[in-house]
Design a protein around this motif. Structure first.
Motif, PDB file in Angstrom:
ATOM      1  N   MET A 685      -6.687 -16.636  65.056  1.00 41.48           N
ATOM      2  CA  MET A 685      -7.464 -17.586  64.257  1.00 41.48           C
ATOM      3  C   MET A 685      -7.300 -18.996  64.831  1.00 41.48           C
ATOM      4  O   MET A 685      -6.191 -19.406  65.175  1.00 41.48           O
ATOM      5  CB  MET A 685      -6.979 -17.595  62.807  1.00 41.48           C
ATOM      6  CG  MET A 685      -7.185 -16.313  62.054  1.00 41.48           C
ATOM      7  SD  MET A 685      -6.556 -16.495  60.353  1.00 41.48           S
ATOM      8  CE  MET A 685      -6.631 -14.790  59.799  1.00 41.48           C
ATOM      9  N   ARG A 686      -8.400 -19.704  64.888  1.00 45.24           N
ATOM     10  CA  ARG A 686      -8.306 -21.095  65.313  1.00 45.24           C
ATOM     11  C   ARG A 686      -7.659 -21.922  64.213  1.00 45.24           C
ATOM     12  O   ARG A 686      -7.740 -21.604  63.026  1.00 45.24           O
ATOM     13  CB  ARG A 686      -9.697 -21.640  65.627  1.00 45.24           C
ATOM     14  CG  ARG A 686     -10.298 -21.076  66.902  1.00 45.24           C
ATOM     15  CD  ARG A 686     -11.517 -21.896  67.305  1.00 45.24           C
ATOM     16  NE  ARG A 686     -12.081 -21.444  68.561  1.00 45.24           N
ATOM     17  CZ  ARG A 686     -13.086 -20.581  68.681  1.00 45.24           C
ATOM     18  NH1 ARG A 686     -13.651 -20.101  67.575  1.00 45.24           N
ATOM     19  NH2 ARG A 686     -13.550 -20.231  69.858  1.00 45.24           N
ATOM     20  N   GLU A 687      -7.075 -23.004  64.615  1.00 46.13           N
ATOM     21  CA  GLU A 687      -6.307 -23.824  63.682  1.00 46.13           C
ATOM     22  C   GLU A 687      -7.199 -24.677  62.791  1.00 46.13           C
ATOM     23  O   GLU A 687      -8.238 -25.199  63.221  1.00 46.13           O
ATOM     24  CB  GLU A 687      -5.337 -24.740  64.434  1.00 46.13           C
ATOM     25  CG  GLU A 687      -4.129 -24.037  65.004  1.00 46.13           C
ATOM     26  CD  GLU A 687      -3.291 -23.368  63.942  1.00 46.13           C
ATOM     27  OE1 GLU A 687      -3.243 -23.870  62.796  1.00 46.13           O
ATOM     28  OE2 GLU A 687      -2.680 -22.327  64.241  1.00 46.13           O
ATOM     29  N   VAL A 688      -6.775 -24.795  61.531  1.00 52.45           N
ATOM     30  CA  VAL A 688      -7.330 -25.756  60.575  1.00 52.45           C
ATOM     31  C   VAL A 688      -6.135 -26.464  59.939  1.00 52.45           C
ATOM     32  O   VAL A 688      -4.987 -26.177  60.260  1.00 52.45           O
ATOM     33  CB  VAL A 688      -8.176 -25.057  59.492  1.00 52.45           C
ATOM     34  CG1 VAL A 688      -9.413 -24.415  60.099  1.00 52.45           C
ATOM     35  CG2 VAL A 688      -7.354 -24.028  58.732  1.00 52.45           C
ATOM     36  N   SER A 689      -6.415 -27.342  59.037  1.00 50.04           N
ATOM     37  CA  SER A 689      -5.323 -28.018  58.340  1.00 50.04           C
ATOM     38  C   SER A 689      -4.839 -27.131  57.190  1.00 50.04           C
ATOM     39  O   SER A 689      -5.657 -26.532  56.478  1.00 50.04           O
ATOM     40  CB  SER A 689      -5.784 -29.364  57.786  1.00 50.04           C
ATOM     41  OG  SER A 689      -6.198 -30.210  58.831  1.00 50.04           O
ATOM     42  N   PRO A 690      -3.555 -27.013  56.999  1.00 50.03           N
ATOM     43  CA  PRO A 690      -3.046 -26.267  55.842  1.00 50.03           C
ATOM     44  C   PRO A 690      -3.377 -27.000  54.553  1.00 50.03           C
ATOM     45  O   PRO A 690      -3.595 -28.213  54.551  1.00 50.03           O
ATOM     46  CB  PRO A 690      -1.535 -26.228  56.076  1.00 50.03           C
ATOM     47  CG  PRO A 690      -1.257 -27.430  56.907  1.00 50.03           C
ATOM     48  CD  PRO A 690      -2.464 -27.629  57.772  1.00 50.03           C
ATOM     49  N   LEU A 691      -3.421 -26.272  53.457  1.00 49.99           N
ATOM     50  CA  LEU A 691      -3.702 -26.914  52.174  1.00 49.99           C
ATOM     51  C   LEU A 691      -2.566 -27.868  51.819  1.00 49.99           C
ATOM     52  O   LEU A 691      -1.381 -27.494  51.918  1.00 49.99           O
ATOM     53  CB  LEU A 691      -3.873 -25.871  51.068  1.00 49.99           C
ATOM     54  CG  LEU A 691      -5.319 -25.421  50.807  1.00 49.99           C
ATOM     55  CD1 LEU A 691      -5.856 -24.643  52.020  1.00 49.99           C
ATOM     56  CD2 LEU A 691      -5.402 -24.572  49.557  1.00 49.99           C
ATOM     57  N   PRO A 692      -2.883 -29.092  51.427  1.00 48.13           N
ATOM     58  CA  PRO A 692      -1.822 -30.049  51.082  1.00 48.13           C
ATOM     59  C   PRO A 692      -1.069 -29.595  49.840  1.00 48.13           C
ATOM     60  O   PRO A 692      -1.633 -28.975  48.932  1.00 48.13           O
ATOM     61  CB  PRO A 692      -2.583 -31.352  50.824  1.00 48.13           C
ATOM     62  CG  PRO A 692      -3.975 -30.932  50.530  1.00 48.13           C
ATOM     63  CD  PRO A 692      -4.226 -29.673  51.298  1.00 48.13           C
ATOM     64  N   ILE A 693       0.185 -29.904  49.819  1.00 43.89           N
ATOM     65  CA  ILE A 693       1.022 -29.451  48.704  1.00 43.89           C
ATOM     66  C   ILE A 693       0.616 -30.135  47.405  1.00 43.89           C
ATOM     67  O   ILE A 693       0.823 -29.569  46.316  1.00 43.89           O
ATOM     68  CB  ILE A 693       2.513 -29.694  49.037  1.00 43.89           C
ATOM     69  CG1 ILE A 693       3.372 -28.724  48.233  1.00 43.89           C
ATOM     70  CG2 ILE A 693       2.916 -31.141  48.817  1.00 43.89           C
ATOM     71  CD1 ILE A 693       4.752 -28.523  48.812  1.00 43.89           C
ATOM     72  N   SER A 694       0.014 -31.319  47.491  1.00 46.42           N
ATOM     73  CA  SER A 694      -0.457 -31.997  46.280  1.00 46.42           C
ATOM     74  C   SER A 694      -1.573 -31.207  45.616  1.00 46.42           C
ATOM     75  O   SER A 694      -1.714 -31.199  44.393  1.00 46.42           O
ATOM     76  CB  SER A 694      -0.932 -33.405  46.615  1.00 46.42           C
ATOM     77  OG  SER A 694      -1.973 -33.351  47.591  1.00 46.42           O
ATOM     78  N   LEU A 695      -2.399 -30.532  46.416  1.00 43.41           N
ATOM     79  CA  LEU A 695      -3.457 -29.688  45.861  1.00 43.41           C
ATOM     80  C   LEU A 695      -2.870 -28.379  45.333  1.00 43.41           C
ATOM     81  O   LEU A 695      -3.203 -27.932  44.233  1.00 43.41           O
ATOM     82  CB  LEU A 695      -4.508 -29.403  46.936  1.00 43.41           C
ATOM     83  CG  LEU A 695      -5.623 -28.423  46.548  1.00 43.41           C
ATOM     84  CD1 LEU A 695      -6.465 -28.991  45.412  1.00 43.41           C
ATOM     85  CD2 LEU A 695      -6.504 -28.098  47.756  1.00 43.41           C
TER      86      LEU A 695
END
Length: 1619
Positions: A685-695
């Motif tokens: 899988m190509r990289e994306v940003s992980p979900l922020p912990i605040s969300l």
């Protein structure tokens, strides 16, 4: 028994029996021959009854009896047999004639006379008599029952009454069964001695006429037979006691005294016992004690008092204390018995004082330290230990033994002190959030959810307790919310625990709803102003137990209505605040869920809220329509809030949306490395940003669970390699909800799909996640040891398998991290037997870790100390390593002594190398010359011997001759990749040994040139040789990438006794290749707090990340693994080794180079704390500052004045007392459990105290007072992974501060003790400074002879109350939220807890300081004080500070003892041995006052040492020695002392001796150990005679001790032993 029966038959057939019976019958006035059927003749009718006179002569005078007996005696030659027959006949006659006073008096007369001529021996007669009486009582009951049974059937019933007319003695024979009384047994001295059983125990029963029955023809058996039986038994017991009193006038053996006491206590305890089968009378007035019963009770009491009287001490009074007499349910209305019971209670209470610690009720888990298991674990499997339940708190009984378990928990009354203790612990746990493992060990499943099963041992808290504490926590959080404190994080943390408790059935959901609603209705109705409670219910509404309650329970409608009633309209709605949006829509979410659950409860739903749910659907349709992907990185606050809402209503669509985001970038094919040819395609899988912990933090727990399962399927079972964003998001979920989402990955994944871990890629990913992301989580959950055992199995499987280097080294590095993460004593094998399956590297790390744990935290249990030698043998069985003298000097003595005798095997290694060198060099020449044939590699691998392959690298080193280009690196690399990881490790260790040996050979060849530079002498050739070796090793590591760097560095520091090994290590660490590699790692890694990283992770190419050796045949990409990351656990070990070898400058240089890198070490906080404790007193200030920089200082809650104290220009000056007092205040506010909202709390409630507790803020130690900041709220686990809880962080931070101060331990301890000694008057002055001291409180002692709180200051002639100078008391009390009385007690607890975490150097100073203050107390040194005054003063001084503080009269000595007891309760058992210093420094003791203080200090320790025999004996010997000082034969006390003055100490000594013999709470069959009796016996010989006899039973002499006499086998098997 068979022998007794034969003896009894022989006595009955003895020819002397008939004439002896005739003689007694003559004097008793009975006929000697009576027909056998006379006793059962038909009784005359009552109307025909007439009085008839017996036609017989009067018996002879009593004085003639002895002459007649002596005449009979001369007819039989065997006098001993004649004596036995005489005693047998007498026993039968006593039982037969007990109800006839004149005949009973003659028997007493005969017994005295026969004893005077030696024909009655009391030591044989009395035990036989008592045994026969017990049998007779059984017969009486059975006889009456049989008659009652007959009378209920026959129309012509007959009754029986006692009669003075005897049956002929030969009408029945005495039964021979060896039975004792069937009455319930009491706590006794020991088993009664077995004696010869004598003839008939049947009482003579006279006939009764048929006219005596009622006119209806039936006998009212339970109204007639019960008094008959009781009168018969009363007469028999009365006569028996008279005989015993006569016998006690002689000197009887201890075993006889024990037997008498046993029977007397049984009679008293069961004085109203009815025989089975007899119906009790109806009504309370049916039966009352009659005169006969009262008479035998009184004479029985006379026997008891005679046995326990101090003048003779035939039986210790202690036996009454453990008899259970005072707990009988039906105490007769008798003053004499009541007096005895009161005396027992009084002495039990006095004895119990020595068993319990001062302020025992305040001792409670703080969760600031690793919780020790109180049970022994050495004989249990690791799995059993791991699943063991244990109580977090115990409830000491009156004698100090710990009581716990489900039965006790269920019996605790609501509102009692024990209930308050339980709630205090639970509420503190809800705030401090210990691991789910802790909760599982202490909780009970609610009764409504339990299947049929017995009581659960070890559980301490019932569901009712949990329910009440949970409601209290909700109320507390609501109050904080209403006060506009931002406590959203507190709600999130609490919801995680709340979900866990509900899911596991620890709270009855329906009952919880009822109680919560009632709580709001009763007085807290104005508190519920927000929808937080509705939000909590929405979190758990999908839990199975909750759904059952709302769907199928009979009360579902009522429960639903109550849940909906918690809804509140938010008046302060903020459309741009995600939390506000969630709370605004949460009622709608709840209504929608209930609507889908059950149609029958829909009528209760809020239509408006259901309509509001359409807004959620509308928003979701807008954001999810079309192909546009929701961008989670750029959501505005409203979108965040609405997505949170969606997670509660549409969890599955929300889950799919998140998964789509994580896979939205598509996939790409992973390119093959240059060294790998494969046709298999690997998609990533190509990289994306992980979900922020605040969300993520706002997601419903139901969505989090779904996401976790969905991600696991994708990561471990999918066909595509996941991106780092998915793995990181998965990790963040687990860190966000450690209670609800935690799973043990290896077992969890295997259960989901057994084939998952057989895939190399899945195994690598799991190990990477565990090693680089979840290490702290597993430690927090208490699962590190289990994981270590599982990883060890993987290592054991792989270490001999050729070629699997990558997964093996990753598993080995993980296991190393797990071992280093442990903070408590551990076993190295799950099964506990056999050598370890560790590698050589792990064996060494394990020993080092054990040394650090034992030295810095101690061994908690005695059994573990006994197990340690065998465990070290397990480790060393497969290890070649020895430890240098420099290393061993820092090891704790218990480890050092075991390792000292270990043989150094390195010389044998060199010898083996020299023997194989010729063969190895020949093989290496063919394999490693630059022109070597590559095909020879296959030949070498197939035909070389394993013992030769371990020398491959050593041979290569020799062939290099300092020039790496001289060897064929490609062939060497191929062989090292093809052989097993175990062989590679052996190669590295052997190469290091040969390398160092070669350096020594070079030096011996005379290539040494001395160069004098300033004041140092350098060996130039040595430096050249070291530099050359480092260069060649760097070529191996970085240029050719042949060897793993971490293992090579560990092998080098393992050889630290070689002067050159550490120099090579330093050179390798300082090389630019490693510096560049670390720099590259830091650039790609991002922040140390990976959960805060919001960008796109960069995946490092496999070969660059791991090097050729590990990545050779691998294709699966790395996620977090890296050669540099492998060094994170290694560098701390190098620092340890450098300091041990006094290489302080080198250690400072390494820390300077790698301090930033060590920020990424997940255990860096623990490393700093442990290294400061391990080397305390040996680290220069400069190095301490360098060590502290390993931490991110801005994120550690150090005191504000701490930097100025450690950077002080004058380090000899101790920080002011204000610094230490504020440090303690920080512990009170953040670590010590807050007091419950009870009557003692006054006007302050839990919420107000909690609002002043600041688990996030820095503790102010400056001179400026002021309230602490509470705006940040509670810390989430991911913010404090090391050490795990905020309580631990605060406590360990205080420890680091103390250990870092540039002043001595003596100065620090003196300051802390000075604060505690004078704490109350100081706080009173603080709280009353602006208003004056009301009513003069604290200005003087309340009692004339009582010392005041500041009276220990012997310099104060006026003995006025002293306060502590140097403490800024302004607003000190108000900052805590407590009253000054409460705060003083909690500060004592905090100080004891803090001191217990510090190294033993501080403990020694504490003992010295405490002893000094006690000895210098003016009222102890004042010779004018009378003994009575001193006793009064001691009793007053040793009151619990909690209670003394209520009237502001706490004392200095009371505070010191409470401090010591708080300190003891937090100490591991190993460190308790140091407590003996208190006694040694108190000596010489010359007064009972100091003796009492010493016993009050040390007494509560003895029960805890019950399983530590050697330490118990040593402690007991010390206490006995000071008794000898005061009460010895040659002692000269300051005032005359009576032995009775120390009755409580005498009783206490008896109790603890039995406690240790039992290994726990004293039971009925508890018996002392022979060794302990021997110790007591030797000390007793030196005591005064009047004290000696009170302790005479604590000896091994069977002629003076009832304990020795009743257990003769114990004494025979264990003769008196030396101490």
């Amino acid at each position: 028994m068979e022998q007794n029966q034969r003896s009894s038959r022989a006595l009955q057939l003895h020819p002397a029996r008939a004439p002896i019976l005739d003689l007694f019958n003559l004097y008793l006035g009975t006929t000697s021959r009576q027909k056998p059927d006379d006793s059962i003749r038909e009784p005359p009718n009552k109307t025909q009854k007439r009085v008839t006179a017996l036609n017989r002569e009067l018996p002879p005078q009593n004085e003639q009896f002895l002459l007649d007996f002596e005449q009979l005696q001369s007819q039989f030659p065997d006098q001993e047999q004649l004596r036995a027959v005489t005693e047998s006949v007498l026993i039968s006659l006593v039982i037969q004639f007990s109800g006839h006073a004149p005949q009973a008096e003659f028997l007493l007369f005969a017994l005295r006379k026969l004893h005077s001529i030696g024909y009655v021996h009391w030591d044989t007669f009395l035990p036989s008599l008592l045994s026969s009486v017990s049998s007779a009582e059984v017969s009486i009951g059975q006889g009456i029952q049989s008659v009652a049974a007959i009378s209920s059937i026959s129309l012509s019933p007959a009754g029986i009454l006692p009669s003075s007319t005897p049956i002929p003695p030969n009408s029945s024979s005495f039964p021979s069964p060896n039975t004792t009384s069937p009455l319930p047994s009491v706590h006794v001295i020991g088993s009664p001695a077995q004696t010869v059983n004598e003839p008939s125990s049947s009482i003579t029963l006279s006939p009764m006429k048929s006219s005596d029955v009622t006119c209806s023809g039936q006998l009212p058996t339970n109204r007639v037979n019960l008094p008959i039986r009781d009168n018969a038994i009363s007469s028999l017991r009365h006569l028996c006691c008279k005989i015993i009193l006569t016998g006690l006038q002689s000197d009887l053996k201890p075993v006889t005294h024990a037997d008498i006491f046993h029977h007397m206590m049984n009679w008293l305890v069961n004085w109203d016992q009815r025989q089975h089968g007899i119906d009790e009378c109806d009504g309370s007035k049916c039966w009352k004690p009659d005169k006969a019963l009262i008479e035998w009770l009184h004479i029985c009491l006379d026997v008891i008092w005679l046995l326990v009287e101090d003048d003779k001490c035939r039986v210790p009074f202690y036996e009454l204390l453990r008899s259970g007499l005072q707990f009988i349910e039906n105490i007769p209305d008798d003053e004499a018995l009541f007096t005895l019971i009161l005396d027992i209670h009084r002495r039990r209470d006095m004895m119990a004082m020595h068993m319990q610690m001062l302020d025992q009720h305040l001792h409670c888990p703080t969760f600031g330290t690793q919780r020790f298991l109180p049970q022994a674990t050495t004989n249990m499997s690791s799995e059993a230990v791991n699943n063991m339940r244990y109580p977090p708190i115990t409830y000491p009984s009156v004698l100090g033994e710990p009581l716990h378990g489900e039965d006790l928990a269920a019996s605790i009354q609501k509102g009692s002190l024990d209930w308050e203790r339980a709630l205090r612990c639970i509420k503190h746990a809800l705030r401090s959030t210990p691991s789910s493992d802790w909760w599982k060990r202490v909780l009970l499943v609610a009764p409504c959810y339990r299947h049929a099963q017995g009581p659960t041992p070890g559980a301490a808290f019932t569901s009712e307790m949990i329910c009440e504490a949970t409601i209290d926590r909700i109320i507390e959080l609501l109050k904080l919310t209403n006060s506009e404190v931002n406590c959203w994080q507190d709600w999130l943390v609490f919801s995680d625990i709340f979900f866990f408790l509900m899911k596991n059935g620890c709270i009855d959901f329906v009952e919880f709803v009822d109680k919560l609603l009632l709580r709001f209705a009763e007085g807290d109705q104005n508190i519920l102003r927000t929808n937080h409670v509705t939000w909590l219910f929405a979190q758990i509404i999908r839990v199975e137990l909750v759904m059952n309650a709302l769907n199928s329970d009979s009360r579902k409608a009522e429960t639903t209505r109550k849940i909906l009633s918690f809804h509140k309209e938010d008046r302060s709605f903020d459309p741009n605040n995600p939390q506000s949006i969630l709370l605004d829509f949460i009622s709608s979410c709840q209504n929608l869920r209930i609507w889908s659950l059950n149609t029958s409860t829909r009528e209760y739903l809020n239509t408006e809220q259901l309509q509001k749910g359409k807004q959620i659907d509308e928003w979701w349709r807008q954001v999810s329509k079309g192909e546009r992907m929701m961008d989670y990185m750029n959501l505005d606050d409203r979108s965040v809030g609405m997505f949170w809402v969606v997670s509660y209503t549409m969890a599955q669509p929300a889950c799919e949306t998140v998964m789509n985001w994580l896979t939205s970038a598509g996939v790409t094919e992973l390119l093959h490395g240059s060294n790998l040819q494969s046709n298999e395609r690997l998609m990533v899988m190509r990289e994306v940003s992980p979900l922020p912990i605040s969300l993520l933090s706002g997601f419903s727990l139901n969505l989090c669970l779904k996401l976790a399962y969905q991600m696991e399927d994708s990561m471990f079972s999918g066909q595509v390699v996941p991106n780092i964003a998915m793995v990181e998001t998965y990790v963040r979920l687990l860190l966000l909800a450690p209670h609800s989402l935690f799973r043990s990955h290896l077992s969890h994944l295997s259960q989901r799909n057994p084939a998952i871990l057989s895939k190399p890629g899945a195994s690598l990913l799991v190990l990477e996640i565990l090693n680089y992301r979840l290490l702290s989580l597993y430690r927090y959950q208490g699962k590190s040891k289990n994981l270590m055992y599982d990883i060890t199995k993987i290592i054991s499987t792989l270490k001999g398998k050729r070629g699997d280097h990558r997964i093996f080294r990753l598993a080995e590095n993980l296991c190393m991290n797990l071992i280093l993460s442990l903070r408590e004593f551990f076993v190295v094998k799950k099964e506990g037997k056999g050598p370890t399956e560790f590698t050589e590297t792990l064996n060494h790390v394990t020993v080092t870790t054990l040394a650090v744990i034992i030295k810095t935290r101690g061994i908690p249990e005695a059994e573990q100390m006994l197990y340690l030698p065998s465990m070290l043998e397990q480790i060393l069985a497969t290890s070649q390593h020895t430890w240098s003298e420099k290393t061993l000097r820092y090891f704790p003595p218990i480890v050092r002594d075991i390792l000292n005798g270990r043989i150094d095997k390195r010389e044998l290694t060199i010898q083996a190398w020299q023997q194989a060198e010729h063969t190895v060099i020949n093989q290496c020449t063919q394999l490693l010359t630059p022109s070597a044939d590559p095909s020879y590699v296959v030949t070498y691998l197939g035909h070389s011997f394993p013992q030769h392959r371990q020398y491959l690298c050593a041979g290569a080193w020799i062939l290099m001759r300092g020039h790496p280009e001289n060897i064929n690196n490609s062939n060497l690399a191929r062989v090292l990749r093809e052989i097993s990881p175990e062989e590679v490790t052996a190669n590295i260790y052997t190469m290091v040994d040969v390398l160092l040996h070669q350096i020594h050979l070079e030096l011996q060849r005379g290539h040494t040139l001395l160069v004098l530079h300033l004041y140092s002498i350098f060996f130039l050739s040595v430096l050249e040789l070291i530099l050359k070796a480092s260069t060649n090793l760097a070529y191996f590591i970085w240029t050719c990438e042949l060897l793993p760097l971490d293992i090579l560095l560990l092998a080098l520091i393992d050889r630290d006794d070689d002067p050159h090994a550490l120099h090579i290590v330093i050179n390798l660490l300082e090389r630019q290749e490693l510096q560049q590699r670390v720099k590259f790692y830091l650039m790609n890694r991002g922040f140390p707090e990976h959960w805060l990283f919001s960008g796109t992770f960069k995946r490092t190419e496999l070969q660059k990340a791991l090097g050729n050796h590990l990545s050779w045949k691998e294709r699966y990409p790395t996620f977090f693994d890296d050669i540099a990351a492998r060094l994170l656990p290694v560098i701390p070990l190098i620092i340890y080794r450098l300091i041990e070898n006094d290489a302080i400058e080198f250690a400072d240089r390494v820390l300077q180079l790698y301090s930033t890198f060590l920020h990424y070490y997940p255990l860096n906080f623990t490393f700093v704390r442990d290294i400061l404790a391990y080397f305390y007193g040996h680290l220069p200030g400069k190095l301490i500052l360098r060590i502290l920089k390993v931490l991110d200082l801005k994120k550690i809650p150090f005191s504000e004045s701490f930097p100025q104290h450690i950077n002080s220009s004058n380090p000899a000056i101790c920080p002011p007392l204000d610094y230490f007092a504020t440090l303690l205040l920080g512990l009170v506010n953040n670590v010590i459990p807050p007091l419950n909202n009870s009557s003692k709390l006054g006007s302050m409630g839990d919420a107000s105290i909690s609002s002043l507790r600041a688990p996030h803020s820095k503790t102010s130690a400056t001179s400026q007072p002021g309230p602490t900041n509470t705006s940040e709220g509670q810390k989430a686990f991911y913010q404090i992974q090391d050490p795990g809880t905020y309580a631990q962080l605060m406590l360990e931070t205080a420890v680091i501060e103390i250990l870092s101060l540039p002043v001595s331990a003596a100065q620090i301890v003196s300051s802390l003790v000075q604060i505690i000694v004078h704490i109350q008057p100081t706080l009173i002055q603080s709280s009353n400074g602006l208003h004056g001291a009301p009513n003069g409180v604290g200005q003087g002692p309340v009692l004339p002879t009582s010392p005041s709180g500041g009276s220990t200051d012997s310099m104060s002639a006026g003995r006025s109350v002293a306060t502590v100078s140097g403490i800024n008391t302004s607003n000190f009390v108000s900052r805590s939220g407590y009253t000054c009385q409460q705060l003083s007690c909690l500060l004592i607890q905090a100080c004891g807890l803090l001191l217990a975490q510090l190294p033993t150097e501080f403990h020694i100073q504490l003992y010295i300081e405490a002893s000094r203050l006690i000895k210098e107390s003016w009222w102890l040194t004042d010779m004018k004080r009378s003994l009575g005054e001193l006793d009064s003063a001691v009793g007053y001084a040793l009151l619990d500070p909690t209670w003394a503080a209520q009237d502001n009269t706490s004392t200095a000595i009371g505070n010191i003892v409470a401090l010591l007891h708080s300190f003891f309760s937090n100490l591991p058992q190993e460190w308790l041995e140091g407590t003996h210093l208190i006694i040694k420094h108190l000596k010489p003791v010359t007064s009972v006052a100091v003796l009492r203080i010493a016993f009050r200090i040390m007494g509560p320790l003895l029960p805890r040492l019950a399983n530590a025999h050697a330490l118990f004996c040593k402690t007991l010997s010390l206490l006995l020695s000071i008794m000898v000082d005061v009460l010895g034969k040659n002692s000269q006390p300051s005032a005359p002392i009576e032995a009775s003055d120390i009755a409580d100490i005498i009783d206490f000594l008896h109790h603890v001796v039995h406690y240790e013999g039992q290994g726990g709470p004293v039971q009925a069959n508890s018996k002392p150990r022979a060794e302990v009796l021997a110790i007591c016996g030797r000390a007793i010989e030196n005591l005064r005679p009047d004290v000696q006899h009170l302790l005479s039973h604590l000896k091994t002499d069977v002629n003076s001790s009832i304990y020795a006499a009743t257990h003769p086998k114990l004494v025979q098997q264990n003769p008196m032993l030396p101490i």
